[in-house]
Design a protein around this motif. Structure first.
Motif, short mmCIF file in Angstrom:
data_model
loop_
_atom_site.label_atom_id
_atom_site.label_comp_id
_atom_site.label_asym_id
_atom_site.label_seq_id
_atom_site.Cartn_x
_atom_site.Cartn_y
_atom_site.Cartn_z
N LYS A 187 0.97 -1.17 -0.08
CA LYS A 187 -0.08 0.07 0.17
C LYS A 187 0.83 1.04 -0.13
O LYS A 187 2.11 1.25 0.49
CB LYS A 187 -0.88 0.00 1.45
CG LYS A 187 -2.03 -1.22 1.36
CD LYS A 187 -2.72 -1.54 2.47
CE LYS A 187 -3.24 -0.54 3.37
NZ LYS A 187 -4.05 -0.76 4.47
N LYS A 188 0.17 2.27 -0.61
CA LYS A 188 1.26 3.70 -0.76
C LYS A 188 0.99 4.20 0.44
O LYS A 188 2.18 4.86 0.97
CB LYS A 188 0.65 4.40 -1.81
CG LYS A 188 1.21 5.70 -1.92
CD LYS A 188 0.65 6.36 -3.01
CE LYS A 188 1.74 7.63 -3.05
NZ LYS A 188 1.56 8.63 -4.41
N TRP A 189 -0.10 4.16 1.38
CA TRP A 189 -0.10 4.81 2.74
C TRP A 189 -0.30 4.13 3.97
O TRP A 189 -1.30 2.95 3.45
CB TRP A 189 -1.34 5.99 2.52
CG TRP A 189 -0.78 7.15 1.63
CD1 TRP A 189 -1.16 7.22 0.15
CD2 TRP A 189 0.06 8.03 1.90
NE1 TRP A 189 -0.59 8.32 -0.19
CE2 TRP A 189 0.13 8.93 0.58
CE3 TRP A 189 0.76 8.53 3.02
CZ2 TRP A 189 0.69 10.07 0.68
CZ3 TRP A 189 1.36 9.62 3.05
CH2 TRP A 189 1.55 10.52 1.61
N LEU A 190 0.17 3.96 5.01
CA LEU A 190 -0.14 3.10 6.04
C LEU A 190 -0.51 3.72 7.17
O LEU A 190 -0.03 4.97 7.35
CB LEU A 190 1.31 2.20 6.23
CG LEU A 190 2.32 1.51 5.26
CD1 LEU A 190 3.45 1.15 5.68
CD2 LEU A 190 1.13 0.34 4.69
N LYS A 191 -1.48 3.04 7.68
CA LYS A 191 -1.94 3.74 9.14
C LYS A 191 -0.99 3.05 10.19
O LYS A 191 0.13 2.47 10.08
CB LYS A 191 -3.22 3.00 9.53
CG LYS A 191 -4.29 3.61 8.63
CD LYS A 191 -5.68 2.83 9.05
CE LYS A 191 -6.78 3.27 8.21
NZ LYS A 191 -8.05 2.73 8.68
N SER A 192 -1.02 4.12 11.60
CA SER A 192 -0.06 3.77 12.53
C SER A 192 0.04 2.37 12.74
O SER A 192 1.18 1.67 13.11
CB SER A 192 -0.58 4.69 13.70
OG SER A 192 -0.51 6.15 13.42
#
Length: 108
Positions: free
Chosen positions: A49-54
Motif C-alpha cells: 500500500k502507498k499509505w499506511l496507518k499507525s
C-alpha cells in the motif's frame, strides 16, 4: 509447467492417468477460480500500500506506539493527518530505513 499444475492441483500427481479422463466445464471453472485467487494473492504481495496507518507501521517496523510517536515528534518519519487518522508513506519509510543503515564495519 507441470510442477505449477501439481502445486495447484495435487490430484494431477500422475498425469498419465488424466490423459484419458474427460474434463468438464465444472473442472475448468474450478481451475480458473484457483488461478484467479492465486493471481490476486500474488499481486497484493508484490504491491504494498502507498499509505499506511499507525498500526500497520508499528507492525511493519515492530515498534511500540511510543517509539512511533517519538519518530514523528523528532521528524524522523513524516506523516499526513486527515481527521484523526495519521498516515505514513511506505516509500518514505523505505527511504528512512536506507538513510539510517549502519555499516557493520564502522563504529557506532
Amino acid at each position: 509447467m507441470y510442477l505449477h499444475l501439481k502445486k495447484l492441483f495435487p490430484e494431477t500427481e500422475n498425469l498419465d492417468l488424466l490423459k484419458h479422463q474427460q474434463v468438464t466445464r465444472l473442472d475448468l471453472l474450478n481451475a480458473l477460480n484457483l488461478l484467479v485467487g492465486e493471481l490476486k494473492t500474488t499481486s497484493k504481495e508484490e504491491q504494498p500500500k502507498k499509505w499506511l496507518k499507525s498500526s500497520e507501521v508499528k507492525a511493519l517496523l515492530r515498534i511500540s506506539p511510543g517509539t512511533l510517536q517519538n519518530l514523528r515528534i523528532n521528524g524522523t518519519l513524516t506523516y499526513t493527518k486527515i481527521g484523526g487518522i495519521i498516515f505514513y508513506s511506505y516509500e518514505e519509510i523505505l527511504k528512512v530505513m536506507e538513510q539510517n543503515k549502519v555499516n557493520r564495519n564502522t563504529n557506532e
